[in-house]
Design a protein around this motif. Structure first.
Motif, PDB file in Angstrom:
ATOM      1  N   ASP A   1      -8.140   0.350 -15.989  1.00  8.33           N
ATOM      2  CA  ASP A   1      -8.407   0.967 -14.934  1.00  8.33           C
ATOM      3  C   ASP A   1      -8.168   0.596 -14.053  1.00  8.33           C
ATOM      4  OD1 ASP A   1     -10.954   2.818 -16.173  1.00  8.33           O
ATOM      5  OD2 ASP A   1     -12.009   1.811 -15.456  1.00  8.33           O
ATOM      6  N   GLU A   2      -6.969  -0.956 -14.309  1.00  6.75           N
ATOM      7  CA  GLU A   2      -6.529  -2.135 -13.216  1.00  6.75           C
ATOM      8  C   GLU A   2      -5.067  -0.849 -12.934  1.00  6.75           C
ATOM      9  OE1 GLU A   2      -8.812  -2.764 -15.137  1.00  6.75           O
ATOM     10  OE2 GLU A   2     -10.159  -4.114 -14.493  1.00  6.75           O
ATOM     11  N   PHE A   3      -4.406  -0.661 -14.422  1.00  9.54           N
ATOM     12  CA  PHE A   3      -3.262  -0.493 -14.497  1.00  9.54           C
ATOM     13  C   PHE A   3      -3.360   1.213 -13.760  1.00  9.54           C
ATOM     14  CE2 PHE A   3      -1.527  -3.732 -17.625  1.00  9.54           C
ATOM     15  CZ  PHE A   3      -0.617  -3.496 -17.617  1.00  9.54           C
ATOM     16  N   ALA A   4      -4.197   1.558 -13.793  1.00  9.54           N
ATOM     17  CA  ALA A   4      -3.624   3.131 -13.332  1.00  9.54           C
ATOM     18  C   ALA A   4      -3.934   2.889 -12.282  1.00  9.54           C
ATOM     19  CB  ALA A   4      -5.368   3.968 -13.497  1.00  9.54           C
ATOM     20  N   TYR A   5      -4.650   1.942 -11.139  1.00 12.74           N
ATOM     21  CA  TYR A   5      -5.087   2.016  -9.904  1.00 12.74           C
ATOM     22  C   TYR A   5      -3.357   1.475  -9.370  1.00 12.74           C
ATOM     23  CZ  TYR A   5      -5.543  -0.872  -6.271  1.00 12.74           C
ATOM     24  OH  TYR A   5      -5.604  -0.762  -4.698  1.00 12.74           O
ATOM     25  N   VAL A   6      -3.240   0.202 -10.804  1.00 18.58           N
ATOM     26  CA  VAL A   6      -1.451  -0.584  -9.875  1.00 18.58           C
ATOM     27  C   VAL A   6      -0.601   0.503 -10.245  1.00 18.58           C
ATOM     28  CG1 VAL A   6       0.583  -2.295 -10.773  1.00 18.58           C
ATOM     29  CG2 VAL A   6      -2.082  -2.989 -10.847  1.00 18.58           C
ATOM     30  N   GLU A   7      -0.379   1.668 -10.442  1.00 16.16           N
ATOM     31  CA  GLU A   7       0.466   2.071 -11.293  1.00 16.16           C
ATOM     32  C   GLU A   7       0.949   4.071 -10.272  1.00 16.16           C
ATOM     33  OE1 GLU A   7       0.392   2.931 -14.945  1.00 16.16           O
ATOM     34  OE2 GLU A   7       2.122   0.933 -15.034  1.00 16.16           O
ATOM     35  N   GLU A   8      -1.256   4.275  -9.124  1.00 22.80           N
ATOM     36  CA  GLU A   8      -0.685   5.386  -8.733  1.00 22.80           C
ATOM     37  C   GLU A   8       0.071   4.971  -7.081  1.00 22.80           C
ATOM     38  OE1 GLU A   8      -4.337   5.234  -6.154  1.00 22.80           O
ATOM     39  OE2 GLU A   8      -5.509   4.722  -8.046  1.00 22.80           O
ATOM     40  N   ALA A   9       1.093   6.434  -7.554  1.00 22.46           N
ATOM     41  CA  ALA A   9       1.998   6.436  -6.360  1.00 22.46           C
ATOM     42  C   ALA A   9       2.278   6.142  -5.047  1.00 22.46           C
ATOM     43  CB  ALA A   9       2.272   8.277  -6.247  1.00 22.46           C
ATOM     44  N   SER A  10       1.483   4.968  -4.655  1.00 24.35           N
ATOM     45  CA  SER A  10       1.102   5.103  -3.669  1.00 24.35           C
ATOM     46  C   SER A  10       1.159   3.514  -3.353  1.00 24.35           C
ATOM     47  CB  SER A  10       0.364   5.345  -2.453  1.00 24.35           C
ATOM     48  OG  SER A  10      -1.048   5.404  -2.517  1.00 24.35           O
ATOM     49  N   ASN A  11       0.291   3.025  -4.377  1.00 28.74           N
ATOM     50  CA  ASN A  11       0.496   2.004  -4.711  1.00 28.74           C
ATOM     51  C   ASN A  11       1.198   1.021  -5.515  1.00 28.74           C
ATOM     52  OD1 ASN A  11      -2.329   1.578  -3.440  1.00 28.74           O
ATOM     53  ND2 ASN A  11      -3.147   2.277  -5.549  1.00 28.74           N
ATOM     54  N   TRP A  12       2.022   2.245  -6.080  1.00 29.31           N
ATOM     55  CA  TRP A  12       3.203   1.632  -7.142  1.00 29.31           C
ATOM     56  C   TRP A  12       4.463   1.283  -5.851  1.00 29.31           C
ATOM     57  CZ3 TRP A  12       4.523  -0.421 -11.056  1.00 29.31           C
ATOM     58  CH2 TRP A  12       6.399  -0.790 -12.303  1.00 29.31           C
ATOM     59  N   GLU A  13       4.771   2.171  -5.769  1.00 25.05           N
ATOM     60  CA  GLU A  13       5.651   2.450  -4.005  1.00 25.05           C
ATOM     61  C   GLU A  13       5.961   0.833  -2.998  1.00 25.05           C
ATOM     62  OE1 GLU A  13       6.307   4.673  -0.127  1.00 25.05           O
ATOM     63  OE2 GLU A  13       6.466   5.462  -2.471  1.00 25.05           O
ATOM     64  N   ASP A  14       3.975   0.169  -2.802  1.00 23.60           N
ATOM     65  CA  ASP A  14       3.612  -0.939  -1.882  1.00 23.60           C
ATOM     66  C   ASP A  14       4.285  -1.725  -2.843  1.00 23.60           C
ATOM     67  OD1 ASP A  14       3.255   0.597   0.149  1.00 23.60           O
ATOM     68  OD2 ASP A  14       1.355   0.667  -0.340  1.00 23.60           O
ATOM     69  N   LEU A  15       4.255  -2.072  -3.782  1.00 23.98           N
ATOM     70  CA  LEU A  15       4.057  -3.033  -4.622  1.00 23.98           C
ATOM     71  C   LEU A  15       5.837  -2.981  -5.549  1.00 23.98           C
ATOM     72  CD1 LEU A  15       1.545  -2.509  -8.094  1.00 23.98           C
ATOM     73  CD2 LEU A  15       1.807  -4.411  -5.879  1.00 23.98           C
ATOM     74  N   THR A  16       6.400  -1.614  -5.094  1.00 28.10           N
ATOM     75  CA  THR A  16       8.064  -2.395  -6.227  1.00 28.10           C
ATOM     76  C   THR A  16       9.008  -2.708  -4.320  1.00 28.10           C
ATOM     77  OG1 THR A  16       8.287   0.519  -5.327  1.00 28.10           O
ATOM     78  CG2 THR A  16       7.911  -1.123  -7.395  1.00 28.10           C
ATOM     79  N   GLU A  17       8.084  -2.603  -3.549  1.00 30.28           N
ATOM     80  CA  GLU A  17       8.932  -3.585  -2.220  1.00 30.28           C
ATOM     81  C   GLU A  17       8.493  -4.620  -2.193  1.00 30.28           C
ATOM     82  OE1 GLU A  17       8.444  -1.659   2.960  1.00 30.28           O
ATOM     83  OE2 GLU A  17       8.441  -0.008   1.819  1.00 30.28           O
ATOM     84  N   ILE A  18       7.237  -5.194  -2.198  1.00 30.91           N
ATOM     85  CA  ILE A  18       7.081  -6.446  -2.630  1.00 30.91           C
ATOM     86  C   ILE A  18       7.313  -7.458  -3.316  1.00 30.91           C
ATOM     87  CG2 ILE A  18       5.205  -6.052  -0.416  1.00 30.91           C
ATOM     88  CD1 ILE A  18       3.635  -6.531  -2.147  1.00 30.91           C
ATOM     89  N   TYR A  19       7.756  -6.593  -5.069  1.00 33.65           N
ATOM     90  CA  TYR A  19       7.852  -7.264  -6.199  1.00 33.65           C
ATOM     91  C   TYR A  19       9.606  -6.074  -6.702  1.00 33.65           C
ATOM     92  CZ  TYR A  19       6.034  -9.782  -9.266  1.00 33.65           C
ATOM     93  OH  TYR A  19       5.734 -10.814 -10.701  1.00 33.65           O
TER      94      TYR A  19
END
Length: 177
Positions: free
Chosen positions: A107-125
């Motif tokens: 469930d946590e991986f699914a949340y992190v890999e959601e397109a909108s979350n992934w885009e935000d995460l790649t920007e800060i990480y």
């Protein structure tokens, strides 16, 4: 070696209960001896003290949200002054070869890999954009472990907000903790 100046010893001398919490097995690194005998905690809680069957089934690779869920009333008891020390398990084993996090934290991986979350995460990480698969896996594991801790810590904050402090009538634990 007894350590009289440790926080746990200072708090217990002041009438507090002091407990430590970890998702791993306490026999590793003599944790009972370190936390109870040396540092002065009243109790060291590891996954063997929890009621959730997830713990032993998955070799102590436990989500921190489960650590909090299994121990909320022990971490923040309503009827006594307390000092609780929490050792995160989710962020310890982030190596890509050690554990297959997606099978434990789907469930946590699914949340992190959601397109909108992934885009935000790649920007800060930005390491998530690396061509090195092991670096990306390690980064994802760490993010998911951190997210799991955040979920558990959020549950603790909710517990503090809704629980009446028995020692201070009319107040919630969040006001006295």
């Amino acid at each position: 070696v007894f350590t009289p100046h440790s926080l746990a010893n200072i708090f217990t001398r002041s009438g507090y209960t002091a407990e430590a919490f970890h998702n791993w097995h306490g026999d590793c690194y003599n944790r009972y001896e370190i936390f109870e005998d040396t540092l002065g905690f009243d109790k060291f809680n590891d996954y063997t003290t929890y009621t959730d069957v997830y713990y032993p089934k998955h070799c102590a690779l436990n989500a921190d949200e489960l650590l909090f869920a299994n121990n909320l009333t022990k971490i923040a008891p309503a009827d006594q002054n307390f000092y609780s020390y929490i050792i995160s398990g989710s962020t310890h084993a982030v190596g890509p070869f050690r554990f297959d996090f997606p099978s434990y934290y789907d469930d946590e991986f699914a949340y992190v890999e959601e397109a909108s979350n992934w885009e935000d995460l790649t920007e800060i990480y930005p390491v998530l954009l690396s061509k090195d698969k092991n670096l990306v896996t390690r980064a994802k594991n760490y993010l998911v472990g951190t997210y799991s801790f955040d979920l558990g810590f959020g549950a603790l904050i909710d517990h503090l907000k809704k629980t009446d402090d028995v020692l201070h009538p009319g107040k919630k634990l969040i006001e006295t903790t």
